[in-house]
Design an enzyme around this catalytic site. Sequence first.
Site, PDB file in Angstrom:
ATOM      1  N   ASP A  91       0.824  -1.217   0.000  1.00 30.22           N
ATOM      2  CA  ASP A  91       0.000   0.000   0.000  1.00 30.22           C
ATOM      3  C   ASP A  91       0.856   1.264   0.000  1.00 30.22           C
ATOM      4  O   ASP A  91       1.934   1.293   0.597  1.00 30.22           O
ATOM      5  CB  ASP A  91      -0.897  -0.026   1.247  1.00 30.22           C
ATOM      6  CG  ASP A  91      -2.099   0.893   1.101  1.00 30.22           C
ATOM      7  OD1 ASP A  91      -2.299   1.450   0.009  1.00 30.22           O
ATOM      8  OD2 ASP A  91      -2.830   1.064   2.092  1.00 30.22           O
ATOM      9  N   HIS A 139       2.733   3.305  -8.846  1.00 33.56           N
ATOM     10  CA  HIS A 139       2.665   1.868  -9.148  1.00 33.56           C
ATOM     11  C   HIS A 139       3.935   1.435  -9.875  1.00 33.56           C
ATOM     12  O   HIS A 139       4.516   0.397  -9.586  1.00 33.56           O
ATOM     13  CB  HIS A 139       1.433   1.550 -10.002  1.00 33.56           C
ATOM     14  CG  HIS A 139       0.134   1.908  -9.339  1.00 33.56           C
ATOM     15  ND1 HIS A 139      -0.153   1.535  -8.046  1.00 33.56           N
ATOM     16  CD2 HIS A 139      -0.949   2.606  -9.779  1.00 33.56           C
ATOM     17  CE1 HIS A 139      -1.365   1.991  -7.725  1.00 33.56           C
ATOM     18  NE2 HIS A 139      -1.855   2.654  -8.757  1.00 33.56           N
ATOM     19  N   LEU A 144      10.343 -20.725  -3.172  1.00 32.75           N
ATOM     20  CA  LEU A 144       9.235 -19.876  -2.717  1.00 32.75           C
ATOM     21  C   LEU A 144       8.006 -20.022  -3.619  1.00 32.75           C
ATOM     22  O   LEU A 144       8.138 -19.995  -4.843  1.00 32.75           O
ATOM     23  CB  LEU A 144       9.705 -18.408  -2.749  1.00 32.75           C
ATOM     24  CG  LEU A 144       8.633 -17.345  -2.513  1.00 32.75           C
ATOM     25  CD1 LEU A 144       8.232 -17.315  -1.041  1.00 32.75           C
ATOM     26  CD2 LEU A 144       9.132 -15.970  -2.959  1.00 32.75           C
TER      27      LEU A 144
HETATM   28  C1  FPP Z   1      -1.760   0.053  -3.565  1.00 35.91           C
HETATM   29  O1  FPP Z   1      -1.380   1.406  -3.543  1.00 35.91           O
HETATM   30  C2  FPP Z   1      -1.120  -0.696  -4.672  1.00 35.91           C
HETATM   31  C3  FPP Z   1      -1.758  -1.272  -5.740  1.00 35.91           C
HETATM   32  C4  FPP Z   1      -3.212  -1.147  -5.955  1.00 35.91           C
HETATM   33  C5  FPP Z   1      -1.033  -2.042  -6.776  1.00 35.91           C
HETATM   34  C6  FPP Z   1       0.246  -2.691  -6.345  1.00 35.91           C
HETATM   35  C7  FPP Z   1       0.808  -3.618  -7.349  1.00 35.91           C
HETATM   36  C8  FPP Z   1       2.141  -3.838  -7.542  1.00 35.91           C
HETATM   37  C9  FPP Z   1       3.169  -3.088  -6.795  1.00 35.91           C
HETATM   38  C10 FPP Z   1       2.676  -4.878  -8.504  1.00 35.91           C
HETATM   39  C11 FPP Z   1       1.689  -5.702  -9.317  1.00 35.91           C
HETATM   40  C12 FPP Z   1       2.412  -6.730 -10.065  1.00 35.91           C
HETATM   41  C13 FPP Z   1       1.975  -7.902 -10.577  1.00 35.91           C
HETATM   42  C14 FPP Z   1       2.960  -8.773 -11.204  1.00 35.91           C
HETATM   43  C15 FPP Z   1       0.577  -8.376 -10.557  1.00 35.91           C
HETATM   44  P1  FPP Z   1      -2.516   2.543  -3.596  1.00 35.91           P
HETATM   45  O2  FPP Z   1      -2.735   2.895  -5.029  1.00 35.91           O
HETATM   46  O3  FPP Z   1      -3.735   2.055  -2.873  1.00 35.91           O
HETATM   47  O4  FPP Z   1      -1.826   3.701  -2.804  1.00 35.91           O
HETATM   48  P2  FPP Z   1      -2.551   4.842  -1.939  1.00 35.91           P
HETATM   49  O5  FPP Z   1      -3.204   4.132  -0.776  1.00 35.91           O
HETATM   50  O6  FPP Z   1      -1.419   5.720  -1.512  1.00 35.91           O
HETATM   51  O7  FPP Z   1      -3.522   5.526  -2.836  1.00 35.91           O
END
Ligand code: FPP
Length: 259
Positions: free
Chosen positions: A31, A48, A142
């Site tokens: 997050d 992201h 893993l």
């Molecule tokens: C949350 O931050 C994060 C996400 C919704 C996406 C995270 C995904 C990745 C880091 C990698 C994905 C990779 C694969 C291979 C499937 P947020 O957008 O909720 O942040 P905020 O709370 O600050 O708004």
Amino acid sequence: MTAQPYPHPSGATPPALGPERSPAHVAVVMDGNGRWARERGEPRTEGHRAGEAALVEVVAGAVEAGVPWLTVYAFSTENWKRSPAEVRFLMGYSRTVLRRRRDLFDSWNVRVRWAGERRRLAPSVVKELDDAVQLTRDNTGLTLTLCVNYGGRAEIAAAVGEIAAAAARGAGERWDAERVARTVSRAITEESISAALATPAVDLFWRTSGEQRLSNFLIWQSAYAELVFTDKLWPDVDRRDLWEVIRRYAERDRRFGAA
Ligand code: FPP
């Protein structure tokens, strides 16, 4: 040949804990990407993008620490509520990250799996996930489960539905409704539900960015998980943060309801 991940540039090494003090299954809510981008005056999608390196770091850290199961929340069923542009980005991004990283994960003997609903996902995303699963399915290190279009309640509901359907089918046509009902009802147990889920019980549930919520992530599996919340935003995380969280876990006294 299986390669170990490249060491962390700082020279840091994973905590030396015996298997009984190490978590067997770590669940991670990655997050804070959006806030990381906002702090820099950039669009949320840049957060992201920056989160990819943190994911690779944490996978490396889990491999080095000998963690058997790592499950990460990449896209929840609630994330469809974000703007169409962000949803589109996240879909394309999952695809690219998988394509870009699967050989690296494969070289670390990582077995990639995914949990989530196929419904609504673009066929190209499903294909990329299936390809990564197929490529790495015989790996013995893993197990990395990517939760994409995942929701914990939906996972439980689907598992119960499958168990009930299998039991009803097994009951056959000769039985009266009451006997079928009894058979189905007996088939639904804590054990059968646990066995039907994609991942085992979570030992350590880690969420970054200071938020303290489960957000429908592995809710059944986390019934007795130790919860650890840390303040860094996901793109700022590296494998040392995972190791620190594992150290904190090792200090906890787990009693599973016993005195
Ligand atoms: C949350 O931050 C994060 C996400 C919704 C996406 C995270 C995904 C990745 C880091 C990698 C994905 C990779 C694969 C291979 C499937 P947020 O957008 O909720 O942040 P905020 O709370 O600050 O708004």
